[in-house]
Scaffold this active site. Structure first.
Site, short mmCIF file in Angstrom:
data_model
loop_
_atom_site.label_atom_id
_atom_site.label_comp_id
_atom_site.label_asym_id
_atom_site.label_seq_id
_atom_site.Cartn_x
_atom_site.Cartn_y
_atom_site.Cartn_z
N ARG A 235 0.85 -1.19 0.00
CA ARG A 235 0.00 0.00 0.00
C ARG A 235 0.89 1.24 0.00
O ARG A 235 1.84 1.33 0.79
CB ARG A 235 -0.93 0.02 1.22
CG ARG A 235 -2.04 -1.02 1.18
CD ARG A 235 -3.04 -0.72 0.07
NE ARG A 235 -4.13 -1.70 -0.01
CZ ARG A 235 -4.12 -2.77 -0.78
NH1 ARG A 235 -3.05 -3.04 -1.53
NH2 ARG A 235 -5.15 -3.58 -0.81
N GLU A 264 -5.17 6.79 -5.75
CA GLU A 264 -5.22 6.02 -6.98
C GLU A 264 -6.55 6.30 -7.67
O GLU A 264 -7.58 6.32 -6.98
CB GLU A 264 -5.08 4.52 -6.70
CG GLU A 264 -3.71 4.15 -6.19
CD GLU A 264 -3.50 2.65 -6.01
OE1 GLU A 264 -2.37 2.23 -5.76
OE2 GLU A 264 -4.51 1.90 -6.11
N HIS A 283 -0.54 -0.10 -9.97
CA HIS A 283 -1.20 -1.08 -9.12
C HIS A 283 -1.61 -2.31 -9.92
O HIS A 283 -2.79 -2.64 -10.06
CB HIS A 283 -2.41 -0.48 -8.40
CG HIS A 283 -2.74 -1.22 -7.14
ND1 HIS A 283 -3.45 -0.65 -6.10
CD2 HIS A 283 -2.45 -2.49 -6.72
CE1 HIS A 283 -3.57 -1.53 -5.12
NE2 HIS A 283 -2.97 -2.66 -5.48
#
Length: 328
Positions: A235, A264, A283
């Site tokens: 994270r 994000e 990601h």
């Protein structure tokens, strides 16, 4: 009492157009949003939706959004945890929440892709070759190098197994890690300072919470050996980004590979985009065809169970465990 029928099912944030072909959605009133929307716009677009399918933690679903969606009855989240879905608010509103199966292996694989790319300077060397140059500098060999693993759950343990195959020395730390669990993964338990001080490469696999937000800051980065590498596929907020950029610009770190960011999608002017010696990915840890099949087939299973009045698979709250008659 019969469950109310689902008349509008919305899948959020299908950036890569991966959802429609990952499961059989036939016979269900499914809409797929392929763009990310801020909360106010999302609330408007979701009016009348009675079911949502969330792809991991791409869109937050806080109480403030839920209260603007009075028709919502069911949420399916990919995986079995979602830190930005307010389960308490769902409980208050009687919204059933269930999860799906997922694999740890895609994130393990991406972690090693980033470690190898960073250690051997693959993107830099590839770009140099394309520009007419040839090799410059040397990379870090993994055999006999020290890998520090922060977090030894499913993903961290998978990373450790591959580290052993490369012949690396393994260190492990997390707030509640025991020496026995570290040893079972082939690692030596150390404290946090020792992990950052001794490792040639540190890879992060901790969960995000109040105790771990910013857990890697200037002090930890300052302990790292000159030229050491940092990889984060966990994270983004685990790392103090300003401290990381300073360590990269000052030459303390040899490089960083980062797959997770805050927020994000990443803002176009995010300063990490300009930081030297970085590999940035959007990601991708869980983004494989196999994992999306798990997610979407699990979501379809939940939606069909709702329609049939059957027990919902993988319930995440009490509302999802309620029994109902089949819908006419």
């Amino acid at each position: 009492m019969a469950r109310p029928p689902l008349s509008r099912i919305v899948v959020l944030d299908d950036y890569g157009d991966a959802v429609s072909g990952a499961a059989d959605w036939s016979g269900m009133p499914v809409e797929i949003f392929r763009s990310h929307f801020p909360e106010a716009e999302l609330a408007e677009r979701l009016q009348g939706a009675d079911a949502l399918v969330l792809i991991r933690e791409r869109s937050a679903v806080p109480a403030s959004l839920l209260q603007r969606l009075p028709a919502l009855r069911l949420i399916v989240t990919a995986g079995m945890r979602n830190r930005i879905l307010d389960l308490d608010a769902c409980a208050v509103r009687g919204i059933a929440v269930c999860g799906t199966n997922s694999r740890a292996s895609p994130t393990v694989e991406l972690t090693w892709g980033l470690i190898l790319a960073l250690a051997r300077r693959i993107p830099e060397q590839e770009q140099r070759l394309r520009q007419g140059g040839w090799q410059q500098g040397t990379g870090l060999g993994l055999e006999d190098a020290t890998l520090g693993i922060a977090g030894l759950g499913r993903i961290g343990a998978g990373v450790a197994a591959i580290g052993r195959a490369f012949g690396m020395r393994l260190l492990a730390w997390s707030p509640n890690l025991t020496a026995e669990k570290a040893e079972a993964a082939g690692a030596r338990l150390t404290d946090k300072d020792g992990l950052f001080r001794e490792a040639d490469i540190v890879t992060l696999h901790l969960g995000l919470g109040p105790a771990t937000r910013g857990i890697v800051g200037a002090a930890e980065l300052g302990l790292m050996r000159p030229g050491a590498l940092l990889v984060n596929t966990a994270r983004g907020p685990l790392v103090d980004q300003a401290a990381l950029i300073a360590a990269l610009e000052g030459g303390q770190l040899g490089g960083a590979a980062i797959d997770t960011h805050d927020p994000e999608p990443m803002a176009s002017d995010d300063p990490i985009r300009r930081a030297p010696n970085t590999i940035l990915t959007p990601h991708l840890g869980y983004v494989t065809r196999q994992n999306f099949r798990f997610y979407c087939e699990g979501a379809v299973e939940c939606l069909r169970a709702w329609r049939a009045g059957a027990p919902l698979p993988r319930p995440l709250n009490a509302a999802a465990q309620a029994t109902w008659e089949p819908t006419a």
